[in-house]
Scaffold this active site. Structure first.
Site, PDB file in Angstrom:
ATOM      1  N   ASN A 120     -41.995 -28.437 -18.364  1.00  0.00           N
ATOM      2  CA  ASN A 120     -40.567 -28.555 -18.659  1.00  0.00           C
ATOM      3  C   ASN A 120     -40.142 -29.988 -18.989  1.00  0.00           C
ATOM      4  O   ASN A 120     -39.051 -30.412 -18.660  1.00  0.00           O
ATOM      5  CB  ASN A 120     -39.725 -27.979 -17.518  1.00  0.00           C
ATOM      6  CG  ASN A 120     -38.245 -27.796 -17.874  1.00  0.00           C
ATOM      7  OD1 ASN A 120     -37.387 -28.022 -17.040  1.00  0.00           O
ATOM      8  ND2 ASN A 120     -37.943 -27.403 -19.089  1.00  0.00           N
ATOM      9  N   ASP A 177     -49.085 -27.660 -26.891  1.00  0.00           N
ATOM     10  CA  ASP A 177     -48.522 -28.664 -25.993  1.00  0.00           C
ATOM     11  C   ASP A 177     -48.840 -30.059 -26.542  1.00  0.00           C
ATOM     12  O   ASP A 177     -50.003 -30.449 -26.615  1.00  0.00           O
ATOM     13  CB  ASP A 177     -49.112 -28.499 -24.590  1.00  0.00           C
ATOM     14  CG  ASP A 177     -48.382 -29.322 -23.541  1.00  0.00           C
ATOM     15  OD1 ASP A 177     -47.593 -30.222 -23.910  1.00  0.00           O
ATOM     16  OD2 ASP A 177     -48.596 -29.056 -22.346  1.00  0.00           O
ATOM     17  N   CYS A 224     -42.061 -23.689 -20.797  1.00  0.00           N
ATOM     18  CA  CYS A 224     -43.392 -24.228 -21.077  1.00  0.00           C
ATOM     19  C   CYS A 224     -44.049 -24.538 -19.731  1.00  0.00           C
ATOM     20  O   CYS A 224     -43.614 -24.010 -18.710  1.00  0.00           O
ATOM     21  CB  CYS A 224     -43.319 -25.454 -21.992  1.00  0.00           C
ATOM     22  SG  CYS A 224     -42.519 -26.907 -21.285  1.00  0.00           S
ATOM     23  N   CYS A 243     -41.586 -31.356 -22.295  1.00  0.00           N
ATOM     24  CA  CYS A 243     -41.885 -31.531 -23.725  1.00  0.00           C
ATOM     25  C   CYS A 243     -41.301 -30.399 -24.575  1.00  0.00           C
ATOM     26  O   CYS A 243     -40.264 -30.549 -25.202  1.00  0.00           O
ATOM     27  CB  CYS A 243     -43.390 -31.618 -23.971  1.00  0.00           C
ATOM     28  SG  CYS A 243     -44.195 -33.029 -23.195  1.00  0.00           S
ATOM     29  N   ARG A 244     -41.978 -29.266 -24.559  1.00  0.00           N
ATOM     30  CA  ARG A 244     -41.632 -28.181 -25.479  1.00  0.00           C
ATOM     31  C   ARG A 244     -40.362 -27.439 -25.114  1.00  0.00           C
ATOM     32  O   ARG A 244     -39.476 -27.250 -25.967  1.00  0.00           O
ATOM     33  CB  ARG A 244     -42.801 -27.187 -25.567  1.00  0.00           C
ATOM     34  CG  ARG A 244     -44.060 -27.810 -26.140  1.00  0.00           C
ATOM     35  CD  ARG A 244     -45.248 -26.890 -26.024  1.00  0.00           C
ATOM     36  NE  ARG A 244     -45.660 -26.762 -24.614  1.00  0.00           N
ATOM     37  CZ  ARG A 244     -46.575 -25.914 -24.190  1.00  0.00           C
ATOM     38  NH1 ARG A 244     -47.174 -25.102 -25.040  1.00  0.00           N
ATOM     39  NH2 ARG A 244     -46.912 -25.859 -22.917  1.00  0.00           N
ATOM     40  N   SER A 245     -40.253 -26.965 -23.869  1.00  0.00           N
ATOM     41  CA  SER A 245     -39.080 -26.149 -23.534  1.00  0.00           C
ATOM     42  C   SER A 245     -37.766 -26.926 -23.562  1.00  0.00           C
ATOM     43  O   SER A 245     -36.763 -26.394 -24.036  1.00  0.00           O
ATOM     44  CB  SER A 245     -39.276 -25.407 -22.201  1.00  0.00           C
ATOM     45  OG  SER A 245     -39.540 -26.280 -21.144  1.00  0.00           O
TER      46      SER A 245
END
Length: 179
Positions: free
Chosen positions: A22, A141, A19, A24-26
């Site tokens: 690095n 995001d 993301c 939150c999402r990934s």
């Protein structure tokens, strides 16, 4: 399993989730995927990174961690890092959370290939959402939004991870057991 070009032998599939920052999402995707595949010998290295270095060395966002913990993932530990050139050689799959990060990764891979050749960047760079049943699905995001954005992202990560197992790992299993 991927094939080792030097020996022709099978090796576990390695996956990098990406993301922007690095945090939150990934890392959430990495945590979910690791939990889903923890006893699967077809999966090797799993990691996550960002296309930007905004949070390098930082732990995941507290909202990411709380959603993971609410869903039973209590042992996840990670420090944010930026994507590096060697990731394109070290990982079989590099999975972006959204179109913008996908474009950044594709651009970086093209530069590496142009400079050093395709053999140094053979990774399959794809949108993670393509494994969720809706081609082109992106993970919004959640960083600037409310906590429910993290809950929505978790549901997506679970669906996408299951889809990856079905679409990629199941084919490996069939290919290896076929006569």
């Amino acid at each position: 399993m991927a094939t080792d070009g030097a020996t022709g032998a099978s090796k576990p599939v390695s996956v990098l989730f990406v993301c922007l920052g690095n945090i939150c999402r990934s890392p959430m995707a990495e945590g979910v995927f690791r939990t889903l595949t923890k006893s699967d010998n077809r999966v090797g290295t799993t990691d996550s990174a960002g296309t930007g270095a905004y949070h390098e060395g930082c732990p995941p966002d507290p909202r990411t961690m709380s959603v993971l913990e609410e869903n039973g993932l209590t042992d996840y530990d990670h420090a944010a890092r930026k994507v590096v050139n060697s990731d394109f050689k070290d990982f079989d799959y590099i999975l972006a959370m959204d179109e913008e990060n996908l474009q950044d990764l594709e651009r970086l891979q093209r530069r590496i290939v142009k400079k050093d050749g395709a053999h140094v960047a053979p990774a399959k760079v794809m949108l993670f959402g393509d494994f969720g049943g809706k081609k082109g699905e992106q993970v919004v995001d959640p960083y600037y939004g409310a906590r429910n954005g993290f809950t929505i992202a978790y549901a997506q990560m679970t669906r996408f991870s299951s889809g990856f197992v079905e679409q990629v790992l199941q084919k490996i299993q069939v290919a290896e057991t076929a006569p």
